[in-house]
Write a protein that holds these residues in place. Structure first.
Motif, PDB file in Angstrom:
ATOM      1  N   THR A 137       0.837  -1.209   0.000  1.00  0.00           N
ATOM      2  CA  THR A 137       0.000   0.000   0.000  1.00  0.00           C
ATOM      3  C   THR A 137       0.868   1.254   0.000  1.00  0.00           C
ATOM      4  O   THR A 137       0.607   2.214  -0.740  1.00  0.00           O
ATOM      5  CB  THR A 137      -0.926   0.013   1.236  1.00  0.00           C
ATOM      6  N   TYR A 140       2.339   1.860  -3.456  1.00  0.00           N
ATOM      7  CA  TYR A 140       1.344   2.445  -4.363  1.00  0.00           C
ATOM      8  C   TYR A 140       1.154   3.935  -4.068  1.00  0.00           C
ATOM      9  O   TYR A 140       1.028   4.750  -4.994  1.00  0.00           O
ATOM     10  CB  TYR A 140       0.005   1.728  -4.220  1.00  0.00           C
ATOM     11  N   GLU A 168      -7.807   6.953  -5.383  1.00  0.00           N
ATOM     12  CA  GLU A 168      -8.689   5.873  -5.833  1.00  0.00           C
ATOM     13  C   GLU A 168      -8.680   5.771  -7.356  1.00  0.00           C
ATOM     14  O   GLU A 168      -8.586   4.673  -7.916  1.00  0.00           O
ATOM     15  CB  GLU A 168     -10.117   6.093  -5.331  1.00  0.00           C
ATOM     16  N   LEU A 171      -5.488   4.112  -8.490  1.00  0.00           N
ATOM     17  CA  LEU A 171      -5.471   2.662  -8.271  1.00  0.00           C
ATOM     18  C   LEU A 171      -6.369   1.935  -9.265  1.00  0.00           C
ATOM     19  O   LEU A 171      -6.064   0.817  -9.698  1.00  0.00           O
ATOM     20  CB  LEU A 171      -5.899   2.335  -6.843  1.00  0.00           C
ATOM     21  N   ARG A 172      -7.487   2.558  -9.639  1.00  0.00           N
ATOM     22  CA  ARG A 172      -8.399   1.915 -10.592  1.00  0.00           C
ATOM     23  C   ARG A 172      -7.753   1.742 -11.970  1.00  0.00           C
ATOM     24  O   ARG A 172      -8.100   0.837 -12.716  1.00  0.00           O
ATOM     25  CB  ARG A 172      -9.698   2.716 -10.716  1.00  0.00           C
ATOM     26  N   LEU A 183      -6.380  -3.579 -10.887  1.00  0.00           N
ATOM     27  CA  LEU A 183      -6.707  -3.995  -9.529  1.00  0.00           C
ATOM     28  C   LEU A 183      -8.218  -4.109  -9.351  1.00  0.00           C
ATOM     29  O   LEU A 183      -8.973  -3.279  -9.861  1.00  0.00           O
ATOM     30  CB  LEU A 183      -6.173  -2.972  -8.522  1.00  0.00           C
ATOM     31  N   ILE A 188      -8.579  -2.591  -4.053  1.00  0.00           N
ATOM     32  CA  ILE A 188      -8.381  -1.154  -3.883  1.00  0.00           C
ATOM     33  C   ILE A 188      -8.891  -0.707  -2.521  1.00  0.00           C
ATOM     34  O   ILE A 188      -8.234   0.055  -1.801  1.00  0.00           O
ATOM     35  CB  ILE A 188      -9.101  -0.381  -5.007  1.00  0.00           C
ATOM     36  N   HIS A 191      -6.547  -1.462   0.261  1.00  0.00           N
ATOM     37  CA  HIS A 191      -5.469  -0.470   0.356  1.00  0.00           C
ATOM     38  C   HIS A 191      -5.958   0.755   1.127  1.00  0.00           C
ATOM     39  O   HIS A 191      -5.223   1.319   1.952  1.00  0.00           O
ATOM     40  CB  HIS A 191      -5.003  -0.062  -1.045  1.00  0.00           C
TER      41      HIS A 191
END
Length: 417
Positions: A137, A140, A168, A171-172, A183, A188, A191
């Protein structure tokens, strides 16, 4: 470095945040087209706001007082900008905002400080796998900051709702470290759960005043939990494997199907965990690794049979363990072989045995969900409701029993549905 031509201060109102009939006034700092805003703690009726001038219209009763205050705010922000230029600072909206509020960014705790403090104080409290998830995490989040802010660390106090929304979105669109696929939503959200826990730590340490997660909602996608049907379970039970490692993994899997025990707990079982229960029969008594709750499980005949089978197993001689030990990764790899050999077309994992215990073995045989929850070691029955779905056969049987009861002579006076 910014210069006077790409820095500006203006004032706006936010009608979406109205309290009663009045909207809050915000100061907007623009640097190189990037905006930073904060409330000036003044409000105005929207109809009395001059959008072009960024001021209250003169006809308003409070116009003079409010506009004078806005002039003071603008003057101080321009002074902060001049001070930053003279000090040779890299100009950002957040830097000018913090300077305005008297916050020295150089003494602020950063995200790297938070990660380091969390890792140092929590590593021994977390399992190796959970700790690795936290490191993932953090990696990222650094990647996100490098792309969004051109830096790997920012003051913790600058994390706000907008930054979480942007993270967000990042991450998407991000592919997994070891996958070409994006992911999954639930990955997500996990995280975000870790970021939230670290920010709660920052709040307790008084590094931040409020946690931005008070506004940000973590939303998991609800997914059906996989499990084996009765036919599939019997098919694996009755299959004998000439390869010793597959036979051993099959036995461990079946043991979990009839006890509901998780992999990490099964690997820690010793002969001391075998106790005599309240009914005089053999039970397992142990502390769940995940929730640290004490669990007592009455052992079914199939589970007892497997325990007895490995009582004198060669590799266990002189050791306290009930079963030979495997890594979870190897167990799941061998289970895929077992699924193929049994003609079962599904992703067979060790955790699937726990779902199978909750559905096929217990709930579908009439065991109350409260009992299942207790045996699984859940601290909240809602968790059991997610894990253990009542299969269609159980629903059909229940409705048939109801139909038969209603058709008995003594129940003829009841209305039939």
């Amino acid at each position: 470095m910014a210069n006077a031509q790409n820095f500006s201060v203006s004032f706006i109102i936010r009608t979406g945040r109205m309290s009663g009939e009045e909207a809050p006034i915000f100061a907007r700092i623009s640097v190189d087209g990037k905006r930073t805003e904060f409330s000036v703690k003044r409000t105005v009726i929207p109809e009395l706001w001059n959008k072009e001038a960024g001021k209250v219209k003169p006809k308003a009763k409070e116009a003079g007082r409010i506009n004078q205050y806005l002039d003071q705010v603008q003057k101080r922000l321009l002074e902060c900008y001049s001070e930053a230029l003279l000090a040779g600072k890299v100009i950002t909206g957040s830097y000018i905002k913090n300077l305005y509020f008297g916050i020295n960014e150089e003494t602020l705790k950063t995200t790297e400080d938070l990660f380091e403090y969390h890792n140092t104080t929590c590593q021994d409290k977390l399992s190796r796998g959970t700790y690795a998830h936290y490191l993932s995490t953090q990696t990222y989040f650094r990647e996100f900051l490098k792309k969004k802010k051109k830096t790997e660390a920012i003051p913790v106090i600058s994390i706000n709702y907008q930054l979480l929304v942007d993270f967000e979105l990042f991450l998407r669109k991000r592919k997994g470290h070891d996958s070409l696929k994006s992911l999954e939503v639930n990955t997500i959200m996990k995280h975000f759960c870790r970021i939230r826990k670290m920010l709660r730590l920052a709040e307790r340490l008084e590094w931040i005043r409020t946690n931005p997660f008070k506004s940000f909602k973590i939303s998991y996608e609800r997914k059906d939990r996989g499990y084996l049907t009765a036919d599939q379970l019997i098919k694996i039970e009755e299959k004998e494997f000439p390869i010793p490692r597959l036979q051993l993994v099959k036995d461990l899997f079946i043991f979990s199907c009839y006890s509901g025990i998780a992999y990490v707990d099964m690997q820690a079982l010793t002969h001391e965990n075998l106790v005599k229960g309240i009914d005089g029969n053999q039970w397992l008594s142990f502390q769940r690794h995940k929730t640290k709750t004490q669990v007592k499980i009455p052992l079914l005949a199939k589970s007892l049979e497997i325990i007895e089978k490995y009582r004198d197993f060669p590799t266990l001689e002189g050791k306290p363990w009930l079963f030979p030990r495997f890594s979870n990764q190897k167990l799941n790899a061998y289970l895929k072989e077992i699924a193929d050999l049994c003609g079962i077309r599904m992703n067979l994992t060790f955790h699937l045995a726990r779902h199978t215990f909750a559905t096929t073995v217990t709930l579908s045989n009439g065991v109350p969900i409260e009992t299942v929850s207790k045996v699984l070691g859940h601290t909240d029955i809602k968790t059991t409701q997610i894990y253990a779905k009542v299969i269609e056969n159980k629903v059909a049987d229940d409705m048939l029993n109801l139909k038969n009861r209603l058709e008995k002579p003594e129940n003829k006076k009841l209305k039939k549905y």
